[in-house]
Write a protein that holds these residues in place. Structure first.
Motif, PDB file in Angstrom:
ATOM      1  N   SER A  71       0.521  -1.562   0.016  1.00 15.79           N
ATOM      2  CA  SER A  71      -0.137   0.179   0.030  1.00 15.79           C
ATOM      3  C   SER A  71       0.760   1.093  -0.367  1.00 15.79           C
ATOM      4  O   SER A  71       0.367   2.469  -0.647  1.00 15.79           O
ATOM      5  CB  SER A  71      -0.750  -0.116   1.196  1.00 15.79           C
ATOM      6  N   ARG A  72       1.716   1.686   0.798  1.00 16.08           N
ATOM      7  CA  ARG A  72       2.548   1.862   1.406  1.00 16.08           C
ATOM      8  C   ARG A  72       3.606   2.822  -0.672  1.00 16.08           C
ATOM      9  O   ARG A  72       3.745   3.315  -0.779  1.00 16.08           O
ATOM     10  CB  ARG A  72       3.548   2.187   1.727  1.00 16.08           C
ATOM     11  N   ILE A  73       3.947   1.484  -1.045  1.00 10.71           N
ATOM     12  CA  ILE A  73       5.310   1.418  -2.121  1.00 10.71           C
ATOM     13  C   ILE A  73       4.344   2.224  -3.525  1.00 10.71           C
ATOM     14  O   ILE A  73       4.511   2.676  -4.178  1.00 10.71           O
ATOM     15  CB  ILE A  73       5.661   0.158  -2.249  1.00 10.71           C
ATOM     16  N   PHE A  74       3.100   1.565  -3.687  1.00 11.56           N
ATOM     17  CA  PHE A  74       2.492   2.163  -4.375  1.00 11.56           C
ATOM     18  C   PHE A  74       1.833   3.611  -4.587  1.00 11.56           C
ATOM     19  O   PHE A  74       1.261   3.728  -5.646  1.00 11.56           O
ATOM     20  CB  PHE A  74       0.724   0.805  -4.719  1.00 11.56           C
ATOM     21  N   ASP A  75       1.342   3.329  -2.931  1.00 10.25           N
ATOM     22  CA  ASP A  75       0.542   4.868  -2.921  1.00 10.25           C
ATOM     23  C   ASP A  75       1.498   5.938  -3.312  1.00 10.25           C
ATOM     24  O   ASP A  75       1.662   7.089  -3.599  1.00 10.25           O
ATOM     25  CB  ASP A  75       0.343   5.219  -1.418  1.00 10.25           C
ATOM     26  N   ASP A  76       2.982   5.266  -2.448  1.00  4.99           N
ATOM     27  CA  ASP A  76       3.974   6.562  -3.252  1.00  4.99           C
ATOM     28  C   ASP A  76       4.347   6.618  -4.042  1.00  4.99           C
ATOM     29  O   ASP A  76       5.080   7.676  -5.095  1.00  4.99           O
ATOM     30  CB  ASP A  76       5.132   5.652  -1.820  1.00  4.99           C
ATOM     31  N   ALA A  77       4.184   5.840  -5.251  1.00  2.16           N
ATOM     32  CA  ALA A  77       4.276   5.187  -6.643  1.00  2.16           C
ATOM     33  C   ALA A  77       3.568   5.999  -7.498  1.00  2.16           C
ATOM     34  O   ALA A  77       3.601   7.065  -8.545  1.00  2.16           O
ATOM     35  CB  ALA A  77       4.530   4.391  -7.000  1.00  2.16           C
ATOM     36  N   GLY A  78       2.230   7.184  -6.917  1.00  3.61           N
ATOM     37  CA  GLY A  78       1.451   7.799  -7.038  1.00  3.61           C
ATOM     38  C   GLY A  78       0.309   7.050  -8.217  1.00  3.61           C
ATOM     39  O   GLY A  78      -0.060   7.706  -8.468  1.00  3.61           O
ATOM     40  N   ILE A  79      -0.305   6.244  -7.816  1.00  5.72           N
ATOM     41  CA  ILE A  79      -1.654   4.976  -8.131  1.00  5.72           C
ATOM     42  C   ILE A  79      -2.218   5.984  -7.609  1.00  5.72           C
ATOM     43  O   ILE A  79      -2.652   5.644  -6.895  1.00  5.72           O
ATOM     44  CB  ILE A  79      -1.095   3.053  -8.257  1.00  5.72           C
ATOM     45  N   ASP A  80      -3.362   5.142  -8.036  1.00  8.52           N
ATOM     46  CA  ASP A  80      -4.624   7.037  -7.883  1.00  8.52           C
ATOM     47  C   ASP A  80      -5.803   5.831  -6.441  1.00  8.52           C
ATOM     48  O   ASP A  80      -6.545   6.866  -5.732  1.00  8.52           O
ATOM     49  CB  ASP A  80      -5.354   7.237  -9.182  1.00  8.52           C
ATOM     50  N   VAL A  81      -5.799   4.947  -7.220  1.00  9.08           N
ATOM     51  CA  VAL A  81      -6.921   4.197  -6.792  1.00  9.08           C
ATOM     52  C   VAL A  81      -5.839   2.672  -6.507  1.00  9.08           C
ATOM     53  O   VAL A  81      -5.916   1.848  -6.732  1.00  9.08           O
ATOM     54  CB  VAL A  81      -7.950   3.050  -7.341  1.00  9.08           C
ATOM     55  N   LEU A  82      -6.155   2.452  -4.554  1.00 11.67           N
ATOM     56  CA  LEU A  82      -5.412   1.369  -4.500  1.00 11.67           C
ATOM     57  C   LEU A  82      -7.031   0.350  -4.132  1.00 11.67           C
ATOM     58  O   LEU A  82      -7.990   0.713  -3.006  1.00 11.67           O
ATOM     59  CB  LEU A  82      -5.111   1.219  -2.773  1.00 11.67           C
ATOM     60  N   LEU A  83      -7.128  -0.989  -4.843  1.00  6.11           N
ATOM     61  CA  LEU A  83      -8.145  -2.062  -4.424  1.00  6.11           C
ATOM     62  C   LEU A  83      -7.822  -3.061  -3.720  1.00  6.11           C
ATOM     63  O   LEU A  83      -6.666  -3.911  -3.632  1.00  6.11           O
ATOM     64  CB  LEU A  83      -8.494  -2.017  -5.355  1.00  6.11           C
ATOM     65  N   VAL A  84      -8.371  -2.266  -2.461  1.00  2.00           N
ATOM     66  CA  VAL A  84      -8.417  -4.282  -1.503  1.00  2.00           C
ATOM     67  C   VAL A  84      -9.572  -5.413  -2.141  1.00  2.00           C
ATOM     68  O   VAL A  84     -10.778  -5.448  -1.808  1.00  2.00           O
ATOM     69  CB  VAL A  84      -8.924  -4.146   0.408  1.00  2.00           C
ATOM     70  N   GLY A  85      -8.706  -6.088  -3.082  1.00  2.18           N
ATOM     71  CA  GLY A  85      -9.462  -7.053  -4.080  1.00  2.18           C
ATOM     72  C   GLY A  85     -10.004  -8.427  -2.825  1.00  2.18           C
ATOM     73  O   GLY A  85      -8.188  -8.945  -2.486  1.00  2.18           O
ATOM     74  N   ASP A  86     -11.146  -9.008  -3.588  1.00  2.81           N
ATOM     75  CA  ASP A  86     -11.324 -10.105  -2.966  1.00  2.81           C
ATOM     76  C   ASP A  86     -10.367 -11.092  -3.877  1.00  2.81           C
ATOM     77  O   ASP A  86     -10.188 -12.310  -3.621  1.00  2.81           O
ATOM     78  CB  ASP A  86     -12.695 -10.808  -2.639  1.00  2.81           C
ATOM     79  N   SER A  87      -9.441 -10.869  -4.821  1.00  3.99           N
ATOM     80  CA  SER A  87      -8.459 -11.775  -5.220  1.00  3.99           C
ATOM     81  C   SER A  87      -7.552 -11.819  -4.647  1.00  3.99           C
ATOM     82  O   SER A  87      -6.299 -12.864  -5.078  1.00  3.99           O
ATOM     83  CB  SER A  87      -7.104 -10.937  -6.047  1.00  3.99           C
ATOM     84  N   VAL A  88      -6.881 -11.553  -3.028  1.00  7.40           N
ATOM     85  CA  VAL A  88      -6.577 -11.997  -1.859  1.00  7.40           C
ATOM     86  C   VAL A  88      -6.490 -13.871  -1.693  1.00  7.40           C
ATOM     87  O   VAL A  88      -6.017 -13.860  -1.586  1.00  7.40           O
ATOM     88  CB  VAL A  88      -7.113 -11.561  -0.746  1.00  7.40           C
ATOM     89  N   GLY A  89      -7.850 -14.310  -2.940  1.00  9.76           N
ATOM     90  CA  GLY A  89      -8.271 -15.528  -1.826  1.00  9.76           C
ATOM     91  C   GLY A  89      -7.221 -15.713  -2.669  1.00  9.76           C
ATOM     92  O   GLY A  89      -6.682 -17.520  -2.337  1.00  9.76           O
ATOM     93  N   ASN A  90      -7.116 -15.847  -4.146  1.00  7.39           N
ATOM     94  CA  ASN A  90      -5.927 -16.436  -5.280  1.00  7.39           C
ATOM     95  C   ASN A  90      -4.784 -16.029  -4.792  1.00  7.39           C
ATOM     96  O   ASN A  90      -4.028 -17.287  -4.997  1.00  7.39           O
ATOM     97  CB  ASN A  90      -6.261 -16.329  -6.556  1.00  7.39           C
TER      98      ASN A  90
END
Ligand code: KIV
Length: 276
Positions: free
Chosen positions: A41-60
């Motif tokens: 989350s920190r790395i992507f936020d810092d990189a300027g990614i606009d939206v972080l999706l906590v996806g249910d792809s966490v399952g896979n």
């Protein structure tokens, strides 16, 4: 302003559902990535990614399940909390897992509230079109922004008979369009278009007033989303529509082998890693 300063200024500006909507039809598409923990989350936020999706792809991706179906609300709340803590600028959206919004609209609202209150996310995402229109309306009425998700919806894997491209043929195409329109009419602030022909995604993007976010849906959507493990080469395989930008899986394996060799040969820890 120098390019570096511009990039920094862009990074500072907090992304909201409204600021995303203002980017509808813009020349620059916005970026969404999945994240499941504080580190990425920190790395992507810092990189300027606009939206972080906590996806249910966490399952896979994280849990090693064959589908997203076993993921529970408690697990989503947990991962949402980790990601929310790491994001300063990005909009954090939490997926509603299978079973958390299908039984009744009341239960759906209650579960969406959990993701907001305990997970710390700013919006929720759920899959479906006309079949969840009333549910989206109820959640939106509870002041919770909803991101829709139509086309290939992994929670419907058994109905679809696998991860199949949707929206092919006249009937399939009309179904996906009707679903996207229903999601918009219900008050969703954006919609994910997954696994649909690029030309259909373009038509839907043109017809909707809310931003579309594509995955396996061509380049004409208002935004794009990738799964972290595909972006970074951490999975066993990468779907054809995804692009691997770095091969962290190979690097991690190399590092682990080098460490094991050093340990075996008593090269680690060295004096510099030891206390006197
Ligand atoms: O769960 C997920 O990662 C998703 C994206 C593929 C959009 O829903």
């Amino acid at each position: 302003m120098s390019t570096v300063t511009q990039a920094a200024a862009k990074r500072e500006h907090k992304v909201t559902t409204r600021s995303l909507q203002r980017r509808k039809g813009g020349a620059e598409a916005f970026s969404m990535l999945t994240a499941y923990d504080h580190t990425f989350s920190r790395i992507f936020d810092d990189a300027g990614i606009d939206v972080l999706l906590v996806g249910d792809s966490v399952g896979n991706t994280v849990q090693g399940e064959e589908s997203t179906l076993p993921v529970t609300l408690e697990e989503m709340v947990y991962h949402c909390r980790l990601v929310s803590r790491g994001a300063r600028r990005a909009l954090v959206v939490g997926d509603m897992p299978f079973g958390s919004y299908q039984v009744s609209s009341e239960e759906a609202v209650r579960n969406a509230i959990r993701l907001i209150k305990d997970g710390g996310v700013a919006a929720v995402k759920l899959e479906g079109g006309r079949n969840v229109q009333a549910t989206i309306e109820r959640i939106v009425a509870a002041e919770i922004p909803v991101m829709g998700h139509v086309g290939l919806t992994p929670q419907a894997i058994h109905r679809m008979g696998g991860h199949r491209v949707q929206g092919r043929g006249d009937e399939g195409r009309e179904q996906v369009i009707a679903d996207a329109l229903a999601v918009e009419a219900a008050g969703a602030f954006a919609v994910v278009l997954e696994g649909v022909p690029a030309e259909l995604a373009q038509e839907i993007t043109d017809r909707l007033d809310i931003p579309t976010i594509g995955i396996g849906a061509g380049v004409h959507c208002d935004g794009q989303v990738l799964v972290l493990h595909d972006l970074l080469g951490l999975g066993d395989w990468t779907p054809s529509f995804a692009k691997t930008y770095a091969n962290l899986g190979a690097l991690a394996s190399q590092a682990a082998r080098a460490y094991a060799d050093d340990v075996a040969q008593r090269k680690f820890p060295g004096d510099e890693h030891s206390f006197s």
